[in-house]
Structure formats: C-alpha cells, structure tokens
Design a protein around this motif. Structure first.
Motif, mmCIF file in Angstrom:
data_model
loop_
_atom_site.group_PDB
_atom_site.id
_atom_site.type_symbol
_atom_site.label_atom_id
_atom_site.label_comp_id
_atom_site.label_asym_id
_atom_site.label_seq_id
_atom_site.Cartn_x
_atom_site.Cartn_y
_atom_site.Cartn_z
ATOM 1 N N GLY A 1 0.815 -1.203 0.000
ATOM 2 C CA GLY A 1 0.000 0.000 0.000
ATOM 3 C C GLY A 1 0.848 1.251 0.000
ATOM 4 O O GLY A 1 2.072 1.208 -0.064
ATOM 5 N N ARG A 2 0.143 2.380 0.080
ATOM 6 C CA ARG A 2 0.796 3.688 0.122
ATOM 7 C C ARG A 2 0.870 4.154 1.566
ATOM 8 O O ARG A 2 -0.088 4.021 2.325
ATOM 9 N N TYR A 3 2.009 4.737 1.915
ATOM 10 C CA TYR A 3 2.258 5.221 3.266
ATOM 11 C C TYR A 3 2.801 6.638 3.201
ATOM 12 O O TYR A 3 3.343 7.070 2.184
ATOM 13 N N VAL A 4 2.652 7.344 4.313
ATOM 14 C CA VAL A 4 3.291 8.640 4.497
ATOM 15 C C VAL A 4 4.062 8.553 5.805
ATOM 16 O O VAL A 4 3.527 8.117 6.825
ATOM 17 N N LEU A 5 5.318 8.951 5.767
ATOM 18 C CA LEU A 5 6.183 8.968 6.953
ATOM 19 C C LEU A 5 6.309 10.417 7.383
ATOM 20 O O LEU A 5 6.630 11.290 6.575
ATOM 21 N N ILE A 6 6.054 10.687 8.669
ATOM 22 C CA ILE A 6 6.019 12.069 9.138
ATOM 23 C C ILE A 6 6.679 12.217 10.510
ATOM 24 O O ILE A 6 6.833 11.258 11.245
ATOM 25 N N CYS A 7 7.023 13.462 10.822
ATOM 26 C CA CYS A 7 7.313 13.879 12.187
ATOM 27 C C CYS A 7 6.089 14.686 12.604
ATOM 28 O O CYS A 7 5.823 15.740 12.026
ATOM 29 N N ASN A 8 5.349 14.188 13.580
ATOM 30 C CA ASN A 8 4.099 14.834 13.964
ATOM 31 C C ASN A 8 4.255 15.691 15.218
ATOM 32 O O ASN A 8 3.479 15.607 16.154
ATOM 33 N N LEU A 9 5.275 16.534 15.198
ATOM 34 C CA LEU A 9 5.489 17.497 16.291
ATOM 35 C C LEU A 9 5.225 18.916 15.793
ATOM 36 O O LEU A 9 5.821 19.868 16.273
ATOM 37 N N GLY A 10 4.363 19.029 14.790
ATOM 38 C CA GLY A 10 4.153 20.315 14.138
ATOM 39 C C GLY A 10 5.130 20.513 12.993
ATOM 40 O O GLY A 10 5.109 21.530 12.314
ATOM 41 N N HIS A 11 5.979 19.533 12.758
ATOM 42 C CA HIS A 11 6.981 19.629 11.689
ATOM 43 C C HIS A 11 6.418 19.191 10.339
ATOM 44 O O HIS A 11 6.983 19.526 9.303
ATOM 45 N N TYR A 12 5.309 18.448 10.346
ATOM 46 C CA TYR A 12 4.696 17.989 9.094
ATOM 47 C C TYR A 12 4.413 19.175 8.165
ATOM 48 O O TYR A 12 4.750 19.145 6.987
ATOM 49 N N GLN A 13 3.800 20.233 8.721
ATOM 50 C CA GLN A 13 3.434 21.394 7.911
ATOM 51 C C GLN A 13 4.660 22.117 7.350
ATOM 52 O O GLN A 13 4.556 22.852 6.381
ATOM 53 N N ARG A 14 5.810 21.906 7.952
ATOM 54 C CA ARG A 14 7.039 22.564 7.498
ATOM 55 C C ARG A 14 7.826 21.689 6.523
ATOM 56 O O ARG A 14 8.938 22.033 6.149
ATOM 57 N N GLY A 15 7.245 20.537 6.158
ATOM 58 C CA GLY A 15 7.849 19.691 5.134
ATOM 59 C C GLY A 15 8.477 18.410 5.629
ATOM 60 O O GLY A 15 9.049 17.661 4.819
#
Length: 148
Positions: free
Chosen positions: A126-140
């Motif tokens: 499947g498709r996944y998204v890997l993120i830092c979810n400390l408010g950093h997602y919106q910054r790229g």
C-alpha cells in the motif's frame, strides 16, 4: 569465482556492520525475500525526512532512524491513500492520525539530536506517508513511501 565470492562477502560485511552512531549512507539494502526483513535508513532533520529507499516489499520493515537535526523529532508511519501534503490537521495543528483514511502502522516517540532509534513494523502492500508529527509535518517533514 574467488573474486566474486570475496566481493559478496565484503558487501555483506559492509551492509551488516557499523554502529548506531555512524552516519547513514545511501547504500542500497537487499530486497526482502521469503519473510526476510527489509531495512530502510531514515534521516530526520529540520524539516525533512530523507530515505535511502522509497519502496520496499511487503513484510517486516526495520527503519534505522537517525536524528541529524538540531531539535527532537518523532517518526510516524501512516497507511493512507491521501496525498503526502494533504493529510488532515487537527485543532492542535498536528496531523489527525485518527481521521478517516488514516491508519498508524508504526510510531517512534521523540528522540534527541544525534540519537538513533530502530523501529520494526510489519507493513502490508500500500501507500504510506512517513512524518514527524510534532508540528513539523506542515514545514515539510514528511515523505511518501510505497510497499509492494
């Protein structure tokens, strides 16, 4: 023939050796076959996630997480068909991982600059998204990831 075997041994030693404090390199990892584990090196910094590969076969995936930034980062593996830059944001300005179409496949809490963590998760195709979810997602600090 001896040269081929020597080269294979050298490559095998290089892929398995090293410590958690050595820098991540772009070396390709072998594909998982027959239930074997796949390894992915992920470097987190302000504000990006850099992977040594963006597609792996289904099965156990071990993320070698390296915080090469100057602040703490967390790592979340989300199974979703949403575009990488269109994940839902909640009232706290974090990715709403409980929203419809979102499934947490793995999570590593905040780890400090210079530290390394290992996260092993079973991933289905499947498709996944890997993120830092400390408010950093919106910054790229996010990236797409595919499991075949």
């Amino acid at each position: 023939m001896k040269a081929v075997i020597a080269a294979m041994l050298l490559l095998g030693t290089a892929a398995c050796g090293g410590s958690a404090n050595e820098p991540a390199g772009p070396a390709a990892k072998p594909e998982a076959k027959g239930g074997a584990q796949t390894e992915v090196v992920a470097e987190l910094e302000e504000y990006s996630i850099t992977l040594d590969r963006v597609e792996v076969p289904a099965g156990e995936v071990t993320f070698q997480l390296r915080n090469v930034g100057k602040v703490g980062h967390a790592f979340t593996v989300l199974r979703t068909d949403l575009p990488v830059d269109e994940l839902p944001i909640d009232v706290q300005q974090l990715v709403d991982v409980t929203a419809p179409g979102m499934e947490i496949a793995g999570f590593e809490p905040v780890f400090d600059p210079g530290n390394h963590q290992t996260l092993t998760v079973p991933l289905k195709a499947g498709r996944y998204v890997l993120i830092c979810n400390l408010g950093h997602y919106q910054r790229g600090e996010r990236t797409a990831f595919t499991v075949t």
